[in-house]
Design a protein around this motif. Structure first.
Motif, PDB file in Angstrom:
ATOM      1  N   LYS A 125      31.886  31.792  44.650  1.00 30.30           N
ATOM      2  CA  LYS A 125      31.567  31.022  43.450  1.00 30.30           C
ATOM      3  C   LYS A 125      32.829  30.494  42.811  1.00 30.30           C
ATOM      4  O   LYS A 125      32.915  29.351  42.416  1.00 30.30           O
ATOM      5  CB  LYS A 125      30.829  31.904  42.463  1.00 30.30           C
ATOM      6  N   LEU A 184      27.768  36.990  39.216  1.00 30.92           N
ATOM      7  CA  LEU A 184      29.092  36.688  38.680  1.00 30.92           C
ATOM      8  C   LEU A 184      29.151  35.220  38.341  1.00 30.92           C
ATOM      9  O   LEU A 184      28.689  34.382  39.106  1.00 30.92           O
ATOM     10  CB  LEU A 184      30.155  36.966  39.739  1.00 30.92           C
ATOM     11  N   ILE A 185      29.733  34.914  37.193  1.00 30.21           N
ATOM     12  CA  ILE A 185      29.766  33.514  36.786  1.00 30.21           C
ATOM     13  C   ILE A 185      31.176  32.956  36.825  1.00 30.21           C
ATOM     14  O   ILE A 185      31.390  31.811  37.184  1.00 30.21           O
ATOM     15  CB  ILE A 185      29.174  33.368  35.374  1.00 30.21           C
ATOM     16  N   LYS A 232      34.333  22.615  46.935  1.00 26.93           N
ATOM     17  CA  LYS A 232      33.703  23.069  45.693  1.00 26.93           C
ATOM     18  C   LYS A 232      34.695  23.191  44.555  1.00 26.93           C
ATOM     19  O   LYS A 232      34.333  22.970  43.399  1.00 26.93           O
ATOM     20  CB  LYS A 232      33.004  24.408  45.927  1.00 26.93           C
TER      21      LYS A 232
END
Lengths: 400, 444
Positions: free
Chosen positions: B255, B298-299, B202
């Motif tokens: 993420k 959360l970004i 990722k």
């Protein structure tokens, strides 16, 4: 004004005769004012005898002074500041000034101003012409630069408009094409597996629907903000802003028309429409041969390309307009500065000092000549007054 | 601030408590600190780029960069330029101080990531969605595509390594390939998870100091490798990660991950809950968990390059996590005692005398002699600050670096709306007019 203050500072005992002057210290305006004051004083002294009676009568009326003698300067001082009568500021006038004014009448004031200008201005003009003004040159350069930029931007805006029109035509042409499976170049499309996280909402979305999700997310957040103004945008060519009038608030929606989620409907595509996104190596080339031939529903990589390309041109237009505005402001500033440079007020208020021996010498010579002239004038006037009937006392100079 | 003092070696170098919130007008989507952590660039989802001065926590500049959400940001080496990429298919380079757009590059699809070369601001690494990654040279506009492992697999992540000597790419099969820059020779490659069906990569992140990088894979494991090991293993090698980090209990997916400024800690943002976790890189033990507001995703998360501060985005605002500020007055002088209440001080007989009368004469003379000598005090040379200088930095860079953005204080005049409307109506009949100045932007 410095002049009146100077006058106020001196009392009669300190009165300096014309020969005793302040030393020349290189400041032009000071010299002029000194000379001026003394010119004033001297001429007053000279004038007094002939207008004596008029003055006395006036004072009688004002002060109720019974003995008819005029008050000496000291007595006048002792009267108290508020009751003290000043002489009108104009050189040749011996009337008392109006209360709260330096002059006895508007006439005298104007005469004095005229005299001042006539005395000072020619010298200042000479000074002004002597050296070039750096600020003027700078303003000229700025003005030139602003003009060039404005011209360039105007041309740029026209070009953008042309581009926009050709893009619209291209989109129109492409939308009429039909999907044909045989024309699809077997691009061996990648399997779009996996997930990506959306940058707006943070959710994981599949790669297949990533772009659609981004668009939906974006619209959702845009609806949360209002962006409007009182006036409509008036431009030549394709409208940039949405300008949808909200009846309640009487304001126009100022979002970009193509992108406005509230007021612009999404165009519905035909069933057989193809994606049509330009695929040539030059991203700005619109070639009908090199386009994506997948059907709109299939293609996951080029969603909404029409909107984005149109909006790109619109945004460039908006930026160009903003720049034009700022440039026009700069241009206005420069022209204002240039037109108000070297005007009457500026010349009278400011003066340039030249720390150059030759010029100071020249000035000194001029001044001494003027002084001599004045002295001669006085002499002549005094001799004339001597011949006048006796009993007229020389009125003391009234000075502050 | 004296950086050496701040880097207290006796306490842990990671944040401990929440330290406030930075709220831009628009919703934040991505953040980046500049090289020294003095400026924070916030890319918002309405396409605006907002600069915050991190020292004073003050907004200093707003640039309307894109029409769609900004996907990634990258500062140039000298801090004067910033590279923004967005889903509106463009990549733009802006000059930070003037706010002018210097370059615009258009791509066939949304651009997920764009990065400046760490040493050379003329070279960009761009990663568009659904297409091969390209290396762009702004001098001459060459675009060189990065070779793909699998021609059909466009789901790749790319990154420069810390020095910009190599480009690391990871694809959806878990294969990492390392190409040298600029000729793209395959230098090394390996598969995470050792050859079996591996999970997609990722992201690839590099430590700002030291020689490590981490891989965030879809199998929810963060693997930390040493660049040296990987390069030595060569093509189709099998290097061992120095640590594998995962959440054994909750099996949370991560993420975004990042290294600390000194490369000792790894911070990761959980994809499901609002949680930030910090591990020690060498051992892999969890040292800290931060919990944020529930229900908010959360970004993005990023670690300050020099100080133990972490900035994260959630719910459109940037939250700062820092160390507890402890007042330590006794650190300033050995016999400095902190008092609870006022104490009457009784001074000794000769304590505050200027001259010490009890000292022997010759001792006094020696003292005087030393004092009288004119010591050459050097006031002009500037010692480079140890904390800022990287081991292989050149000297000149520091002087050129943009530490702060100069701004004039904003005086917002009270606009009389009626007056403005009248003026506009009067001028309204002419063409070519824009009214953006009097527009309002209001959050509903």
């Amino acid at each position: 004004m410095g002049r009146s203050k100077g006058r106020g500072g001196r009392s009669s005992s300190d009165k300096k005769p014309s020969t005793h002057r302040k030393t020349v210290d290189g400041s032009g305006s000071e010299e002029y004012s000194d000379w001026f004051e003394e010119h004033l004083e001297e001429s007053k002294r000279a004038e007094k005898p002939s207008r004596e009676s008029a003055t006395v009568t006036k004072r009688k009326e004002r002060d109720g002074n019974q003995n008819g003698k005029k008050l000496s300067q000291e007595e006048k001082d002792n009267l108290g500041f508020s009751e003290e009568l000043r002489q009108c500021y104009w050189i040749h006038c011996v009337n008392a000034a109006r209360p709260n004014s330096k002059y006895c009448s508007d006439d005298c004031g104007i005469k004095l101003a005229k005299h001042r200008i006539l005395t000072l201005l020619p010298g200042r003009l000479e000074e002004w012409k002597r050296t070039p003004c750096v600020a003027e040159q700078k303003n000229k350069q700025e003005l030139e630069r602003a003009h060039r930029e404005i011209k360039r931007l105007a041309g740029f805006l026209e070009e953008l408009e042309k581009r926009r029109l050709s893009l619209d035509a291209f989109i129109e042409a492409v939308s009429r094409l039909d999907y044909r499976a045989d024309l699809v170049v077997a691009d061996d499309l990648p399997e779009e597996d996996g997930t990506l996280s959306c940058v707006s909402c943070g959710q994981e979305t599949s790669r297949k629907s990533y772009l659609k999700h981004i668009e939906r997310c974006y619209n959702k957040f845009e609806l949360g903000m209002t962006f409007n103004s009182h006036a409509q945008t008036v431009v030549n060519g394709t409208p940039i802003h949405c300008d949808f009038l909200n009846e309640k608030t009487k304001r126009y929606c100022k979002r970009l028309k193509v992108l406005c989620p509230e007021h612009t409907k999404q165009p519905k595509h035909r069933h057989n429409a193809i994606c049509g996104s330009p695929m040539s190596s030059d991203p700005y080339e619109l070639d009908m041969k090199k386009i994506c031939r997948l059907s709109k529903k299939q293609c996951n990589r080029h969603n909404f390309w029409e909107k984005l390309r149109q909006v790109e041109i619109d945004v460039q237009k908006v930026e160009a307009w903003i720049k034009l505005d700022t440039l026009k402001g700069e241009e206005q500033k420069s022209t204002e500065a240039m037109t108000s440079r070297g005007n009457l007020l500026g010349l009278l208020l400011h003066s340039t000092t030249y720390h150059d021996d030759v010029q100071i010498q020249m000035k000194n010579e001029n001044l001494s000549k003027a002084r001599d002239e004045v002295v001669n004038d006085r002499k002549m006037e005094l001799t004339l007054s001597d011949l006048a009937p006796a009993g007229n006392n020389v009125r003391e100079k009234n000075c502050y | 601030m004296n950086l050496e003092l701040l880097k207290e070696s006796f306490c842990e170098n990671y944040p401990e408590v929440p330290d406030g919130v930075i709220d831009s007008v628009s919703l934040a989507g991505t953040i980046q600190f500049n090289k020294f952590g003095t400026l924070l660039a916030v890319g918002c989802i309405d396409g605006r780029l907002i600069f915050w001065d991190f020292m004073t926590r003050c907004m200093v500049k707003i640039i309307v960069a894109h029409v769609h959400p900004i996907q990634s940001l990258s500062w140039s080496r000298n801090g004067h330029k910033i590279l923004t990429s967005s889903t509106d298919h463009t990549v733009k380079i802006y000059d930070v101080v003037s706010g002018d757009c210097e370059y615009v590059y258009r791509f066939p699809s949304a651009v997920l990531r764009a990065q400046f070369h760490p040493r050379n601001p003329k070279i960009l690494l761009v990663n568009p969605f659904g297409h091969a990654a390209v290396l762009v040279n702004t001098d001459g506009n060459h675009k060189i595509p990065i070779p793909l492992e699998d021609e059909r697999d466009f789901n790749i992540v790319t990154s420069f390594d810390r020095r910009g000597d190599h480009v690391y790419t990871g694809n959806s099969k878990g294969k990492i390939s390392i190409y040298s820059v600029p000729d793209f020779f395959l230098v090394a490659s390996f598969k995470t998870g050792g050859g079996l069906c591996s999970a997609a990569v990722k992201s690839v992140e590099f430590a700002p100091r030291g020689d490590c990088f981490l891989l965030n894979s879809a199998d929810r494991i963060i693997r930390v490798y040493k660049c040296e090991d990987v390069l030595r293993a060569g093509i189709e090698g099998n290097p061992e990660p120095i640590s594998k980090i995962q959440d054994l209990v909750g099996k949370t997916a991560w993420k975004k991950c990042c290294f600390s400024g000194d490369g000792e800690y790894v911070c990761a943002a959980s994809a499901k809950q609002h949680q930030l976790k910090i591990w020690d890189k060498g051992m892999g033990n969890l040292v800290k968990i931060f919990h944020g507001n529930k229900g908010v995703q959360l970004i993005d998360v990023v670690w300050h390059p020099l100080r133990p501060i972490v900035a994260s985005i959630s719910g459109g605002v940037v939250s700062i996590w820092a160390q507890r500020a402890v007042e330590n007055w006794s650190a300033f002088q050995p016999n400095f005692k902190e008092l609870d209440e006022n104490v009457e001080y009784e001074e000794k007989e000769s304590e505050f005398d200027v001259e010490d009368e009890d000292k022997e004469k010759f001792e006094r003379k020696k003292e005087d002699a030393v004092d009288d000598d004119e010591l050459e005090v050097d006031v002009t040379t500037c010692e480079p600050i140890g904390g800022y200088v990287c081991s292989d930095d050149e000297e000149g860079d520091e002087k050129d670096y943009l530490m702060f953005i100069p701004i004039a204080p904003d005086v917002i005049p009270d606009v009389d709306e009626n007056l403005v409307a009248k003026q506009e109506a009067a001028a309204g009949t002419k063409g070519h007019q824009r009214r953006k100045k009097s527009s309002k932007c209001v959050h509903k």
